[in-house]
Design a protein around this motif. Sequence first.
Motif, short mmCIF file in Angstrom:
data_model
loop_
_atom_site.label_atom_id
_atom_site.label_comp_id
_atom_site.label_asym_id
_atom_site.label_seq_id
_atom_site.Cartn_x
_atom_site.Cartn_y
_atom_site.Cartn_z
N UNK A 26 0.88 -1.28 0.15
CA UNK A 26 0.07 -0.11 0.07
C UNK A 26 1.11 1.08 -0.04
N UNK A 27 1.77 1.33 0.90
CA UNK A 27 2.82 2.36 0.85
C UNK A 27 3.42 2.69 -0.61
N UNK A 28 3.77 1.39 -1.27
CA UNK A 28 4.35 1.66 -2.57
C UNK A 28 3.45 2.31 -3.59
N UNK A 29 2.05 2.03 -3.30
CA UNK A 29 1.05 2.57 -4.18
C UNK A 29 1.00 4.00 -3.91
N UNK A 30 0.91 4.27 -2.57
CA UNK A 30 0.94 5.74 -2.13
C UNK A 30 2.12 6.58 -3.01
N UNK A 31 3.32 5.84 -2.84
CA UNK A 31 4.54 6.69 -3.53
C UNK A 31 4.24 6.66 -4.92
N UNK A 32 3.75 5.85 -5.64
CA UNK A 32 3.25 5.80 -7.12
C UNK A 32 2.33 6.97 -7.45
N UNK A 33 1.24 7.11 -6.44
CA UNK A 33 0.20 8.04 -6.76
C UNK A 33 0.97 9.61 -6.59
N UNK A 34 1.57 9.47 -5.52
CA UNK A 34 2.36 10.90 -5.37
C UNK A 34 2.98 11.37 -6.59
N UNK A 35 3.81 10.31 -7.18
CA UNK A 35 4.29 10.93 -8.28
C UNK A 35 3.48 11.44 -9.47
N UNK A 36 2.23 10.73 -9.66
CA UNK A 36 1.26 11.06 -10.55
C UNK A 36 0.61 12.61 -10.21
N UNK A 37 0.57 12.81 -8.95
CA UNK A 37 -0.32 14.16 -8.39
C UNK A 37 0.68 15.24 -8.17
N UNK A 38 2.16 15.01 -8.30
CA UNK A 38 2.94 16.03 -7.84
C UNK A 38 2.97 16.48 -6.63
N UNK A 39 3.06 18.01 -6.45
CA UNK A 39 3.28 18.12 -4.96
C UNK A 39 1.92 18.30 -3.98
N UNK A 40 0.77 18.00 -4.60
CA UNK A 40 -0.26 18.00 -4.18
C UNK A 40 -0.46 17.06 -2.71
N UNK A 41 0.16 16.07 -2.98
CA UNK A 41 0.55 14.99 -1.74
C UNK A 41 1.61 14.66 -1.37
N UNK A 42 2.59 15.64 -1.29
CA UNK A 42 4.20 15.66 -0.82
C UNK A 42 4.01 14.99 0.39
N UNK A 43 3.17 15.55 1.49
CA UNK A 43 3.29 14.90 2.69
C UNK A 43 3.07 13.38 2.87
N UNK A 44 1.85 13.20 1.83
CA UNK A 44 1.71 11.41 1.85
C UNK A 44 3.01 10.65 1.36
N UNK A 45 3.65 11.31 0.34
CA UNK A 45 4.84 10.75 -0.02
C UNK A 45 6.08 10.61 0.93
N UNK A 46 5.94 11.77 1.78
CA UNK A 46 7.02 11.67 3.00
C UNK A 46 6.62 10.45 4.08
N UNK A 47 5.57 10.27 4.44
CA UNK A 47 4.76 9.27 5.16
C UNK A 47 5.29 7.88 4.28
#
Length: 169
Positions: A142-163
């Motif tokens: 699931x965390x890998x999915x979050x990282x991939x989604x963050x790459x697609x959304x840019x800075x909008x979810x930078x914090x989720x990417x950090x988590x």
Amino acid sequence: MAERSRDRLLTPAALVFVAAVSVIVGIGLLTRHPRPDLAGSIALLGDGDLDGDERKIVLDNMLRRSAEAASDRERWAVMLATVALGDREAFAAARAAIEPLASHALSDEDRRWLDLGDPVLRNVLGAMQHEALGQRDAARGRWLQVQNQVLLTGNRYAFAGELAAAALR
């Protein structure tokens, strides 16, 4: 002659029209900026119909009402709202309110609409729930999915990417 013009402007029909338009505009303003309680906010966001400023208003409202969180479900929702808003300080406070996570895994019914209508938050929630249940491999996925989604959304979810990055270390 001036009196006749004034009489024509203040006719009963004109007053009814102005009153009707005022009511419609008032209702529009009230529904444009809703301020529901936490359960109402979860439902309002959960269906995914709110976008942009409307969504941010409801998420901000959830943070203002965080002290009202009476259930684990509402505390998790507040924590996810902090992720959506990228508010690290509020996240730390919200996470502390549900620690230890191992004792706060939610039932399927409690997780309904808890992703607040957002696929990134759905995966953050899933990853944290898997962690709470001690399912490390599922949480990692699931965390890998979050990282991939963050790459697609840019800075909008930078914090989720950090988590996600912190959890994958």
